[in-house]
Design an enzyme around this catalytic site. Structure first.
Site, PDB file in Angstrom:
ATOM      1  CG  ASP A 118      -0.521   0.081   2.417  1.00 37.13           C
ATOM      2  OD1 ASP A 118       0.817  -0.023   2.331  1.00 37.13           O
ATOM      3  OD2 ASP A 118      -0.945   0.091   3.567  1.00 37.13           O
ATOM      4  CG  HIS A 119       2.933   2.782   3.341  1.00 41.58           C
ATOM      5  ND1 HIS A 119       2.596   1.794   3.866  1.00 41.58           N
ATOM      6  CD2 HIS A 119       4.007   3.122   4.160  1.00 41.58           C
ATOM      7  CE1 HIS A 119       1.827   2.091   4.570  1.00 41.58           C
ATOM      8  NE2 HIS A 119       2.752   3.196   4.646  1.00 41.58           N
ATOM      9  CG  ASP A 183       2.284   1.593   9.395  1.00 40.28           C
ATOM     10  OD1 ASP A 183       2.784   2.844   7.771  1.00 40.28           O
ATOM     11  OD2 ASP A 183       0.945   3.172   9.903  1.00 40.28           O
ATOM     12  NE  ARG A 465       1.842   9.664  12.187  1.00 41.46           N
ATOM     13  CZ  ARG A 465       3.019   9.210  11.888  1.00 41.46           C
ATOM     14  NH1 ARG A 465       3.782   8.573  11.323  1.00 41.46           N
ATOM     15  NH2 ARG A 465       3.654   8.614  13.978  1.00 41.46           N
ATOM     16  CB  SER A 597       6.737   7.711   8.227  1.00 42.99           C
ATOM     17  OG  SER A 597       5.730   8.159   8.655  1.00 42.99           O
ATOM     18  NE  ARG A 599       7.579   5.747  14.512  1.00 45.01           N
ATOM     19  CZ  ARG A 599       6.698   6.585  15.265  1.00 45.01           C
ATOM     20  NH1 ARG A 599       7.194   7.267  15.876  1.00 45.01           N
ATOM     21  NH2 ARG A 599       5.875   6.315  15.050  1.00 45.01           N
TER      22      ARG A 599
END
Length: 707
Positions: A118-119, A183, A465, A597, A599
């Site tokens: 999805d990213h 996530d 965000r 994000s 991380r």
């Protein structure tokens, strides 16, 4: 009497379970079963040990303890060793997680696990074309993930299937499950009574390898809801209000547990929205108690058997009467007004009635350039229906959006269903463009061309965000977060100071009119349309003969080599944040270091480039653990004022590593270029196991040592 009554109920519950057939955790894993009996057994052990009523989050977390009899339990203090039920990974973080799992040498994952693509899909010209482009550009990544999934027994959701958190809600979350996901918005599943926690890929590897997963015992923040949602006020406004109260750091180290009579006025997907954005207050996760809204959602998504079993265990899936929270927030939904948060931070909360004047006062642009609805936070059937309800009113008066307008369906199932039921046509007719079933602009996957970089402008989104440059890489974009129906109204009006509760629009014929509050079905009257089949099952015969697809010439993927072990001494003369000639170096930072994000990469890359230590005032939870997993030393100033003693050209030594122990501070010697030096104490949160990770060079190295 109460305790006796609960005991009798629990005996009845066990008998009911034994009489029932086993219930599968999902239709994709028919041989993995919901185990409320074990959860109940563990909860009873812990409740008896602690001799007090338990919150819901405590029941689910402690119910998954590896050793409920012997585990030391103290909220906010001890580390728990847990056995999560399943793992979910999105495609950006799954790459590193699967590369680490491959390095472990294990043949199959130990718990049900899934990968979700999805990213990596960039929003550009529309759903179908953007998806085709992404499949072409990311072919080697998708092939790697699909082949690794097949070999190691991991389910694979292909690009176009939807956003990880929506897929989990539709298929895998259920009341009482403990799920970890790579996530930070994994807590979305709390809307279905699950404890779903965002973690780094190395944590996912532990669970997939069958190793107990460590979590610092969370505090519990209670949010008591009274009254009922109505009118323009939506579930999103609950979390926008909570973010304003608790701020981006207020939930750190805690689970936020919603309860009270107001809960029943919120749909299951609305509860998921609230839990999803709870990540923005730093919370470990958020959760709602099991109720009829969850039961209905389970039934509508083909999981009526789980709902029936949850009904039998209903006492287990709500907080105990008389349980205590570490702190409490109370919100009266009758009085809650629509909110909009921003810009540049998700905790700057404004009632819609105030935003116009506040924007003028602060010089924020009033013209709304783009309205964007959808994302993992707000892309449910109800969200799309309420937005379409607003759009239909504008169309009936001859109006279209003054701003550009985009719609991101949360899943292929949502896309197909809103297309069938006419919502997509309404949203398209008012001026909207339907994007791919993916994260898209919410995570910055947006090829935005209507403004130049550096051009001051305003956008409004239903995302979670809105940090500087997050959506479009433009640091001058003022991004505001609101509910999808408010975003739709603002896109139609074209201006930030439009309050649909009181302000009028001008119809095509010149008449003034007010938008009525949105209304829509919580769930489709017909069944959901599943759309295209986008799931790849792992082969039934196992993957031992399969090969993982990693090209030796790839510029995106590489099999991992282990990091070097601790050399046995102190870390001497570390440079301040510098790469050159194999020097070891240190990062010095401020508060909430690691917020945001990717991380995991932010821990792996410094380690790969010679980083050994991060010294800050405070850490974001996930990132602190990520650093430990990679053999780094995350340390905090015992006295935050010592931060000001460090200069950019200093050299830093970390002392006391030979006697490194839990609860025992380390010390540092800071050598200045003028020959002077400072010495002070540094705190850490390492436990015995985590110290072993450091000494071995990484958690993965330690896992191999133990095999």
């Amino acid at each position: 009497t109460l305790a006796l009554g609960q005991g009798v109920r629990r005996l009845h519950v066990s008998a009911a379970f034994n009489a029932k057939a086993k219930v599968s955790m999902s239709r994709f894993e028919p041989s993995n079963f919901v185990n409320y009996e074990k959860l109940n057994e563990n909860v009873n052990i812990v409740r008896k040990r602690l001799n007090r009523p338990l919150t819901l989050s405590e029941k689910i977390v402690y119910g998954h303890l590896d050793d409920p009899v012997g585990q030391d339990i103290a909220r906010g203090r001890t580390y728990l060793r847990l056995r999560p039920d399943r793992v979910a990974m999105q495609d950006a973080t799954a790459q590193m997680a699967m590369l680490q799992f491959i390095s472990s040498g294990l043949p199959q994952v130990a718990v049900p696990s899934t990968i979700h693509c999805d990213h990596l899909i960039e929003a550009q010209i529309g759903g179908a074309k953007d998806l085709a482009r992404a499949k072409d550009i990311n072919a080697e990544v998708y092939n790697f993930l699909a082949s690794a999934g097949a070999k190691y027994g991991v389910g694979f959701w292909k690009p176009g299937s939807g956003i990880i958190h929506q897929i989990i809600l539709e298929n895998y979350a259920y009341p009482g499950v403990l799920l970890i996901g790579t996530d930070s918005h994994t807590p979305n599943g709390g809307g279905l009574g699950s404890i779903c926690i965002g973690v780094g890929g190395a944590d996912a590897v532990d669970v997939m390898a069958g190793i107990p997963w460590e979590l610092k015992c969370p505090n519990v923040i209670g949010v008591k809801l009274t009254g009922k949602l109505s009118g323009w006020t939506s579930p999103k406004d609950v979390i926008l209000k909570v973010a304003g109260i608790l701020t981006v750091k207020g939930g750190t180290g805690a689970i936020v547990e919603y309860h009270g009579p107001g809960v029943d006025s919120i749909s299951c997907t609305g509860m998921a929205t609230i839990c999803n954005m709870g990540a923005e207050i730093g919370a470990t996760t958020s959760v709602f108690p099991y109720n009829h809204r969850m039961k209905t959602y389970l039934e509508k998504t083909g999981r009526g058997d789980i709902a029936a079993l949850a009904d039998d265990y209903a006492d287990l899936l709500v907080p105990d009467v008389g349980c205590e929270y570490d702190s409490m927030v109370e919100i009266n939904l009758d009085e809650l007004k629509p909110h909009i948060n921003g810009p540049f931070t998700p905790d700057l909360a404004h009632p819609m009635a105030d935003i116009g004047a506040t924007a003028v006062k602060n010089g924020w642009p009033l013209e709304v350039k783009v309205g964007l609805i959808g994302s993992c936070t707000n892309s449910s059937y109800e969200d799309m229906g309420r937005s379409a309800s607003v759009a239909k009113q504008a169309l009936d008066k001859g109006l279209k959006c003054k701003a550009a307008f985009t719609i991101t369906p949360g899943s292929e199932q949502i896309r197909a269903t809103i297309e069938r039921d006419g919502y997509s046509k309404i949203l398209g007719d008012v001026g909207g463009m339907v994007l791919a079933n993916a994260c898209g602009p919410c995570i910055g996957q947006w090829d935005r061309r209507d403004v130049k970089k550096g051009e001051k402008n305003t956008i409004v989104t239903s995302y979670n965000r809105n940090f500087t440059a997050r959506n479009d890489a433009n640091p001058a974009t003022h991004a505001f977060v609101a509910s999808p129906e408010i975003v739709t109204a603002l896109a139609i009006a074209g201006t930030l100071d439009f309050n649909p509760e009181v302000d009028y629009l001008t119809a095509a014929n010149g008449e003034k009119f007010k938008l009525k509050p949105p209304s829509a079905d919580e769930l489709p009257k017909l069944d959901f349309d599943p759309g295209q089949d986008t799931y790849q099952h792992p082969p039934a015969e196992g993957g031992s003969k399969l090969r993982v697809d990693v090209s030796p010439t790839s510029t995106r993927l590489q099999l991992l080599e282990p990091f070097d072990k601790w050399a046995g001494g102190d870390l001497e003369d570390l440079q301040i944040l510098i790469k050159a000639n194999g020097l070891s170096w240190v990062v010095v930072g401020d508060d909430n270091y690691g917020e945001g994000s990717s991380r995991e990469h932010a821990a792996l890359e410094p380690r790969h480039l010679g980083g050994r230590c991060i010294i800050v005032k405070s850490f974001a939870r996930i990132h602190e653990t990520n650093l430990k997993k990679q053999g780094m030393l995350p340390l905090t100033f015992q006295n935050p004022a010592d931060y000001d003693k460090i200069r950019p050209d200093d050299k830093i030594s970390i002392k006391g590593l030979a006697t490194f122990a839990p609860g025992k501070p380390l010390s540092t010697v800071v050598k200045h270029s003028d020959g002077t030096k400072d010495e002070f104490q540094l705190n850490h949160t390492f436990n015995e196991t985590q110290i072993e990770w450091f000494q071995a060079g990484s958690a993965l190295n330690r896992m191999k040592e133990l095999q």
